[in-house]
Design an enzyme around this catalytic site. Structure first.
Site, PDB file in Angstrom:
ATOM      1  N   PHE A  25       0.617  -1.535   0.034  1.00  0.00           N
ATOM      2  CA  PHE A  25      -0.133   0.337  -0.187  1.00  0.00           C
ATOM      3  C   PHE A  25       0.831   1.245  -0.461  1.00  0.00           C
ATOM      4  CE2 PHE A  25      -2.472  -3.344   2.283  1.00  0.00           C
ATOM      5  CZ  PHE A  25      -3.808  -2.575   1.459  1.00  0.00           C
TER       6      PHE A  25
ATOM      7  N   TYR B 289       0.589  10.834 -10.343  1.00  0.00           N
ATOM      8  CA  TYR B 289       0.741  10.141  -9.580  1.00  0.00           C
ATOM      9  C   TYR B 289      -0.076   8.397 -10.419  1.00  0.00           C
ATOM     10  CZ  TYR B 289      -2.607   7.572  -7.003  1.00  0.00           C
ATOM     11  OH  TYR B 289      -3.117   6.307  -5.946  1.00  0.00           O
TER      12      TYR B 289
ATOM     13  N   ASN C  59     -12.335   5.299  -5.973  1.00  0.00           N
ATOM     14  CA  ASN C  59     -12.447   6.465  -4.646  1.00  0.00           C
ATOM     15  C   ASN C  59     -12.472   5.719  -3.173  1.00  0.00           C
ATOM     16  OD1 ASN C  59     -12.302   8.075  -7.283  1.00  0.00           O
ATOM     17  ND2 ASN C  59     -12.547  10.051  -5.903  1.00  0.00           N
TER      18      ASN C  59
ATOM     19  N   ILE D 198     -15.343  23.796  -4.669  1.00  0.00           N
ATOM     20  CA  ILE D 198     -15.833  22.263  -5.886  1.00  0.00           C
ATOM     21  C   ILE D 198     -15.241  23.069  -7.131  1.00  0.00           C
ATOM     22  CG2 ILE D 198     -17.751  21.625  -7.149  1.00  0.00           C
ATOM     23  CD1 ILE D 198     -19.538  22.391  -4.943  1.00  0.00           C
ATOM     24  N   PHE D 199     -14.412  21.773  -6.714  1.00  0.00           N
ATOM     25  CA  PHE D 199     -13.146  22.267  -8.147  1.00  0.00           C
ATOM     26  C   PHE D 199     -13.740  22.101  -9.239  1.00  0.00           C
ATOM     27  CE2 PHE D 199     -10.045  20.298  -4.404  1.00  0.00           C
ATOM     28  CZ  PHE D 199      -9.556  21.239  -4.111  1.00  0.00           C
TER      29      PHE D 199
ATOM     30  N   ARG E 123     -17.197  10.515  -9.943  1.00  0.00           N
ATOM     31  CA  ARG E 123     -16.408   9.424  -9.032  1.00  0.00           C
ATOM     32  C   ARG E 123     -16.451   8.270  -8.540  1.00  0.00           C
ATOM     33  NH1 ARG E 123     -13.806  12.416 -11.661  1.00  0.00           N
ATOM     34  NH2 ARG E 123     -11.408  13.532 -11.018  1.00  0.00           N
TER      35      ARG E 123
ATOM     36  N   ARG F 262      -9.003  21.614 -10.555  1.00  0.00           N
ATOM     37  CA  ARG F 262      -7.982  20.863 -10.101  1.00  0.00           C
ATOM     38  C   ARG F 262      -7.259  20.705 -11.350  1.00  0.00           C
ATOM     39  NH1 ARG F 262      -7.783  17.365  -5.476  1.00  0.00           N
ATOM     40  NH2 ARG F 262      -8.745  15.809  -6.426  1.00  0.00           N
TER      41      ARG F 262
HETATM   42  N1  UDP Z   1     -13.025  17.947  -4.891  1.00  0.00           N
HETATM   43  C1  UDP Z   1     -13.484  18.909  -4.937  1.00  0.00           C
HETATM   44  N2  UDP Z   1     -13.168  19.591  -3.822  1.00  0.00           N
HETATM   45  C2  UDP Z   1     -12.705  19.618  -2.751  1.00  0.00           C
HETATM   46  C3  UDP Z   1     -11.919  17.996  -2.802  1.00  0.00           C
HETATM   47  C4  UDP Z   1     -12.319  17.296  -4.178  1.00  0.00           C
HETATM   48  O1  UDP Z   1     -14.432  19.529  -5.506  1.00  0.00           O
HETATM   49  O2  UDP Z   1     -12.019  19.771  -1.626  1.00  0.00           O
HETATM   50  C5  UDP Z   1     -13.045  16.879  -5.669  1.00  0.00           C
HETATM   51  C6  UDP Z   1     -11.827  16.380  -6.986  1.00  0.00           C
HETATM   52  O3  UDP Z   1     -12.005  17.475  -7.665  1.00  0.00           O
HETATM   53  C7  UDP Z   1     -13.268  15.060  -7.484  1.00  0.00           C
HETATM   54  C8  UDP Z   1     -13.314  14.422  -6.496  1.00  0.00           C
HETATM   55  O4  UDP Z   1     -14.272  15.753  -5.595  1.00  0.00           O
HETATM   56  O5  UDP Z   1     -12.882  15.385  -8.909  1.00  0.00           O
HETATM   57  C9  UDP Z   1     -13.054  13.706  -5.572  1.00  0.00           C
HETATM   58  O6  UDP Z   1     -11.634  14.093  -5.220  1.00  0.00           O
HETATM   59  P1  UDP Z   1     -10.588  13.154  -4.130  1.00  0.00           P
HETATM   60  O7  UDP Z   1      -9.226  14.409  -4.201  1.00  0.00           O
HETATM   61  O8  UDP Z   1     -11.520  12.873  -3.198  1.00  0.00           O
HETATM   62  O9  UDP Z   1     -10.411  11.788  -4.545  1.00  0.00           O
HETATM   63  P2  UDP Z   1      -9.880  11.747  -7.014  1.00  0.00           P
HETATM   64  O10 UDP Z   1     -10.758  11.555  -7.607  1.00  0.00           O
HETATM   65  O11 UDP Z   1      -7.909  12.715  -6.436  1.00  0.00           O
HETATM   66  O12 UDP Z   1      -8.405  10.656  -6.041  1.00  0.00           O
END
Ligand code: UDP
Length: 326
Positions: free
Chosen positions: A72, A138, A167, A204-205, A218, A279
């Site tokens: 992990f 990543y 996720n 919200i990204f 997701r 993001r």
């Molecule tokens: N996200 C968001 N605001 C935050 C954190 C995450 O809008 O403060 C969104 C992010 O852009 C993605 C989703 O939530 O679309 C899941 O993000 P997370 O970081 O939990 O997991 P990832 O998909 O990056 O592994």
């Protein structure tokens, strides 16, 4: 089985280590405690930096026989990987090489990710035959590690299962054990922290993605379901099963807005939210086709209801607002 678990003090690692122990396996954990928490795992633990080849070799010489390895230990933040790519290559690829060298032939279960796929070609759930085209460092480091394991398997030097998590989310339903990152970047804990007043609000990204409500979609998979899948993967390899990469997801997508609504329904409070820019490195839509894991491992998600999943996360965060420091 005697099982070596690296990163066993982290979120998914400790949940899996505890599950394996409950199932009667002997678990030995390696963790460097850079991200993990000592309090998350109360069994055998060796503090070790897997980037140090000599340290890994020395550990292997004295550790005794293992029936399988679950790896992990890694860094797992998409945004951070875009900013610090070299750190990700060292943290996520080098330890896989060192473990393969130190434990020749040992069945290897690898924490991979749906981020290996990159931006999906269409709105269909992702299946394992898709080409791997990661859009962030990543995902690229995890895809490279999968390739390393594949080459090792082709050369008959050890079998593997790469588990491509979607996720990971949720916690033990009684709130005793769960997710604690510092800083916390993941959506569900951040939305909960916003309700708890631990964050000024949730950003919200992006609200202009090509998805039904404009926010990213997701597939949120309960961490306890992930834990069961790792055990199934070890059993599969122990029975001489084929080396394979498998999705671990529910097959159901939820948008960022739907997750926010679920947190509001569970908490009975409004999540203070604002819309922000996209993001970097985020694909718009990541949902699993989980059929292969069912066919090959006999595994499928059992805790896939989003509200129930968020409820378990809420139980953990409300009892442990400061994570393992609480
Ligand atoms: N996200 C968001 N605001 C935050 C954190 C995450 O809008 O403060 C969104 C992010 O852009 C993605 C989703 O939530 O679309 C899941 O993000 P997370 O970081 O939990 O997991 P990832 O998909 O990056 O592994």
């Amino acid at each position: 089985m005697r099982i070596l678990v690296t990163g066993g003090c982290g979120y998914i690692g400790s949940t899996t280590a505890r599950h394996l122990r409950r199932q009667g396996h002997e678990v030995v954990v390696i963790d460097d405690l850079s991200e993990g928490h000592q309090a998350a795992w109360d069994g055998a633990m060796h503090q070790l930096d897997l980037r140090d080849a000599d340290a890994v070799q020395a550990f292997a010489l004295k550790a005794g026989e293992f029936g399988g390895l679950i790896h992990f230990a890694a860094r797992a933040y998409v945004g951070e990987s875009v900013e610090q790519p070299l750190r990700y290559w060292r943290a996520n690829l080098v330890p896989v090489l060192h473990l393969c060298e130190a434990f020749p032939g040992l069945p290897f279960v690898f924490s991979s990710t749906c981020a290996t796929y990159g931006e999906p070609p269409n709105e269909d759930p992702l299946h394992e035959q898709l080409p791997l085209r990661p859009v962030n460092p990543y995902g690229a480091t995890k895809a490279a590690a999968e390739r390393l394991l594949q080459d090792r398997a082709v050369a008959s030097q050890g079998s593997y299962v790469a588990l491509r998590y979607f996720n990971a989310a949720g916690a033990e339903p009684d709130g005793s054990h769960g997710e604690a990152h510092d800083p916390e970047n993941h959506l569900i804990p951040r939305a909960i922290q916003a309700v708890q007043g631990l964050l000024p609000g949730l950003t919200i990204f992006g609200n202009d993605w090509p998805t039904p409500d404009g926010t990213c979609v997701r597939d949120y998979i309960h961490v306890r379901d992930l834990a069961r899948a790792h055990e199934a993967a070890l059993v599969h390899l122990g029975q001489g099963g084929e080396s394979v990469a498998l999705n671990l997801g529910t097959g159901q997508g939820a948008s960022v807005k739907e997750v926010v609504q679920a947190v509001e329904a569970v908490s009975g409070q409004t999540v203070p939210c604002e819309d922000g820019p996209r993001r970097p490195g985020d694909p718009s839509y990541l949902v699993a086709n989980p059929r292969a894991a069912k066919e090959i491992l006999g595994w499928e998600a059992q805790e896939s209801d989003l509200l129930a999943l968020v409820q378990t996360a809420w139980n953990w965060h409300s009892q442990h607002p400061q994570g393992y420091r609480s």
